[in-house]
Each structure stands twice: as C-alpha cells, then as structure tokens.
Design a protein around this motif. Sequence first.
Motif, PDB file in Angstrom:
ATOM      1  N   ALA A  88      78.436  36.366 -34.213  1.00 49.67           N
ATOM      2  CA  ALA A  88      77.988  34.978 -34.139  1.00 49.67           C
ATOM      3  C   ALA A  88      79.081  34.010 -34.597  1.00 49.67           C
ATOM      4  O   ALA A  88      79.039  32.828 -34.251  1.00 49.67           O
ATOM      5  CB  ALA A  88      76.737  34.783 -34.981  1.00 49.67           C
ATOM      6  N   LYS A  89      80.046  34.507 -35.367  1.00 51.04           N
ATOM      7  CA  LYS A  89      81.106  33.638 -35.869  1.00 51.04           C
ATOM      8  C   LYS A  89      82.466  34.232 -35.535  1.00 51.04           C
ATOM      9  O   LYS A  89      82.627  35.433 -35.447  1.00 51.04           O
ATOM     10  CB  LYS A  89      80.978  33.465 -37.387  1.00 51.04           C
ATOM     11  CG  LYS A  89      79.701  32.754 -37.823  1.00 51.04           C
ATOM     12  CD  LYS A  89      79.651  32.609 -39.327  1.00 51.04           C
ATOM     13  CE  LYS A  89      78.377  31.895 -39.776  1.00 51.04           C
ATOM     14  NZ  LYS A  89      78.304  31.761 -41.247  1.00 51.04           N
ATOM     15  N   ALA A 131      66.777  43.107 -26.793  1.00 54.47           N
ATOM     16  CA  ALA A 131      66.329  41.829 -26.229  1.00 54.47           C
ATOM     17  C   ALA A 131      66.887  41.720 -24.827  1.00 54.47           C
ATOM     18  O   ALA A 131      67.806  42.454 -24.448  1.00 54.47           O
ATOM     19  CB  ALA A 131      66.818  40.665 -27.086  1.00 54.47           C
ATOM     20  N   PHE A 132      66.340  40.795 -24.016  1.00 55.08           N
ATOM     21  CA  PHE A 132      66.927  40.519 -22.714  1.00 55.08           C
ATOM     22  C   PHE A 132      68.344  39.989 -22.916  1.00 55.08           C
ATOM     23  O   PHE A 132      68.650  39.359 -23.928  1.00 55.08           O
ATOM     24  CB  PHE A 132      66.090  39.508 -21.946  1.00 55.08           C
ATOM     25  CG  PHE A 132      64.773  40.049 -21.468  1.00 55.08           C
ATOM     26  CD1 PHE A 132      64.724  41.176 -20.666  1.00 55.08           C
ATOM     27  CD2 PHE A 132      63.580  39.437 -21.825  1.00 55.08           C
ATOM     28  CE1 PHE A 132      63.522  41.681 -20.215  1.00 55.08           C
ATOM     29  CE2 PHE A 132      62.367  39.942 -21.383  1.00 55.08           C
ATOM     30  CZ  PHE A 132      62.335  41.065 -20.571  1.00 55.08           C
ATOM     31  N   TYR A 137      72.565  36.644 -26.201  1.00 50.47           N
ATOM     32  CA  TYR A 137      73.599  35.606 -26.295  1.00 50.47           C
ATOM     33  C   TYR A 137      73.078  34.371 -27.025  1.00 50.47           C
ATOM     34  O   TYR A 137      73.757  33.829 -27.901  1.00 50.47           O
ATOM     35  CB  TYR A 137      74.063  35.233 -24.893  1.00 50.47           C
ATOM     36  CG  TYR A 137      75.373  34.479 -24.867  1.00 50.47           C
ATOM     37  CD1 TYR A 137      76.578  35.159 -24.968  1.00 50.47           C
ATOM     38  CD2 TYR A 137      75.411  33.098 -24.718  1.00 50.47           C
ATOM     39  CE1 TYR A 137      77.788  34.488 -24.928  1.00 50.47           C
ATOM     40  CE2 TYR A 137      76.606  32.416 -24.675  1.00 50.47           C
ATOM     41  CZ  TYR A 137      77.798  33.113 -24.784  1.00 50.47           C
ATOM     42  OH  TYR A 137      78.994  32.439 -24.740  1.00 50.47           O
ATOM     43  N   ASP A 138      71.876  33.944 -26.673  1.00 48.82           N
ATOM     44  CA  ASP A 138      71.311  32.759 -27.324  1.00 48.82           C
ATOM     45  C   ASP A 138      71.150  32.997 -28.825  1.00 48.82           C
ATOM     46  O   ASP A 138      71.359  32.082 -29.637  1.00 48.82           O
ATOM     47  CB  ASP A 138      69.947  32.423 -26.708  1.00 48.82           C
ATOM     48  CG  ASP A 138      70.062  31.906 -25.277  1.00 48.82           C
ATOM     49  OD1 ASP A 138      71.186  31.526 -24.880  1.00 48.82           O
ATOM     50  OD2 ASP A 138      69.044  31.903 -24.568  1.00 48.82           O
ATOM     51  N   LYS A 154      77.517  35.875 -19.276  1.00 49.34           N
ATOM     52  CA  LYS A 154      77.832  35.450 -20.640  1.00 49.34           C
ATOM     53  C   LYS A 154      79.146  36.046 -21.130  1.00 49.34           C
ATOM     54  O   LYS A 154      79.733  35.567 -22.101  1.00 49.34           O
ATOM     55  CB  LYS A 154      76.695  35.852 -21.580  1.00 49.34           C
ATOM     56  CG  LYS A 154      75.313  35.396 -21.158  1.00 49.34           C
ATOM     57  CD  LYS A 154      75.169  33.889 -21.113  1.00 49.34           C
ATOM     58  CE  LYS A 154      73.734  33.475 -20.825  1.00 49.34           C
ATOM     59  NZ  LYS A 154      73.567  32.019 -20.785  1.00 49.34           N
ATOM     60  N   ARG A 155      79.605  37.086 -20.443  1.00 51.37           N
ATOM     61  CA  ARG A 155      80.872  37.712 -20.798  1.00 51.37           C
ATOM     62  C   ARG A 155      82.047  36.743 -20.658  1.00 51.37           C
ATOM     63  O   ARG A 155      83.094  36.929 -21.287  1.00 51.37           O
ATOM     64  CB  ARG A 155      81.094  38.921 -19.879  1.00 51.37           C
ATOM     65  CG  ARG A 155      82.183  39.870 -20.330  1.00 51.37           C
ATOM     66  CD  ARG A 155      82.436  40.926 -19.285  1.00 51.37           C
ATOM     67  NE  ARG A 155      83.327  41.964 -19.776  1.00 51.37           N
ATOM     68  CZ  ARG A 155      84.629  41.818 -19.955  1.00 51.37           C
ATOM     69  NH1 ARG A 155      85.195  40.656 -19.688  1.00 51.37           N
ATOM     70  NH2 ARG A 155      85.359  42.823 -20.405  1.00 51.37           N
TER      71      ARG A 155
END
Length: 266
Positions: A88-89, A131-132, A137-138, A154-155
């Motif tokens: 996430a970071k 998760a889907f 990504y979200d 998203k890649r």
Amino acid sequence: MTRLRLGISTCPNDTFIYEALVHGIPGSKLTWDVTFADVQTLNEKVLRGELDVAKVSCGVLPLVQKDYQLLPCGGAMGYGCGPLLLSAKNPAAFQDDKETVLPGKNTTASLLFRFWYAKTQGGKTPQVSYAFFNEVYDGLLNGKNAQGVVIHEKRFTWQRDGLGLLMDLGAFWEAETASPIPLGCSVAKKSLGQSTIQAVEAEIRESLASAHSRLNLVTDFIRKMAQIPDDSVIEQHIRMFVTDFTRDMGVPGRKALEILAKHVVL
C-alpha cells in the motif's frame, strides 16, 4: 446450429481475442450465450460444469481436466507479464505478520504468490485472504490492505498511484523455471465431442486473426468492457497478454502448465 455457453472476463486481452466470436463469425455453425465475469467466478463456474467453453486460470486446470479439454489457443501466457505483489505504500517491505490479499483462490496469481512464498519465506504458511481483483487494488489504494497481488489492467497503474513493488511474481517464476508464465487458458467441455471442440478451436483462431487484422487494437466493445477507460493502458494490456502463445501454446506452454500443476492442491 449448436448453441454453447461461453465464459470470458471483461479484460482487454479476452475481449480482444473473443470479440469477433461474441459478435458472430459469418457462416459459423456455433451460436453463443456469453457470460462476462471475474476470472475467479469463471473458475468456479467451470468447477461446477456450468460453461461449455471458458477462459480460466491455468491454476484451475488440474481441478477440471476430467471434464474439460485444454485448448491450445486463446490463452494468456508469455514472458514479462506476471502478477505483481504490491504494498500500500512505496517504499515498503513484505510484512509476514500481515495478510496478503489474493485475487481469488484458484487463480494463477494466487499460485504464483504461494510459489514465491514457499521458495523465499522458510516453509511457513502465509496469511492470505481473497477478493475480486479490482477490490484487491482498491484496498491497497485506500490503505485497507497492507499488501496484495495485482493482475489485469491494474498492473499498469501502480506506479502512478504511489504503490510499492514487493515482487514481480512472474519474473520470479521465469527465473526459477525457465518457462513462460502460464496465466490463463481456454477449455472446452469434453462432452461436446471432438468435432464440436475442433469447431470451437477454429472459431477462436479465426476471432483472434480478425482482431489482429484491424488497424486499431482498441474497439468500442473492448473499451466499454475494460476496467480502466484509458486506451493507452488497454493497448499495453493487449500487447502484454496476447502473445504468440495465444495462437498456440506449443511445447514450452505445456511444459509451463506441467510445472504449475505440481503446485496445485487437488
């Protein structure tokens, strides 16, 4: 006319390959009822025998090969196209005490994460949830997930969105196996019979050839289905995931599937 149930995702490589087939190839003796769904949903539908033809994760193939025949064309396989383990970071390190969110239990991405984890983390059992793919990504973007495995469009956007790369799981697979990355494959129900299966294979090849013959890679149909309404991202996606192996996986592709199957829990 033979009516068949087809399942593909909305991702640009699938819609690129199958667009002509979905819209109807002139003179075809096949008609299609099409289900568009997330790849894990398609995996589950094939596990239940609900589709006649489908594009599924290569990781699910050993679980369905009793009832479904692998098709040599229409898949997603290649080099430099694997899923990414992101944080996430940016920068960040892999946190073994935190869950890693995976895009579906039966996806190749999940298998490739487990393959990497087993090789690098000393034989421990990873903490995972599912998760889907878009939710993975979200969750990274909003900080809900510390780390997750990202696939599809998203890649191509993680750097822009400030996420951190922990591991290119595809590159790790290539280094360890010297094989192409077996992401997705097309399958047909064996009960259709060989003549129908051969007709399906021929139609997939014709649909792919039709897509390659166009001046523009991206059509309104592909754009409408895509998760990211950005033609440059869609083109990158198609060029990365539609490869020579899509026309025919050949011996290298089948070898990659054999290696992957050793890591599937039956």
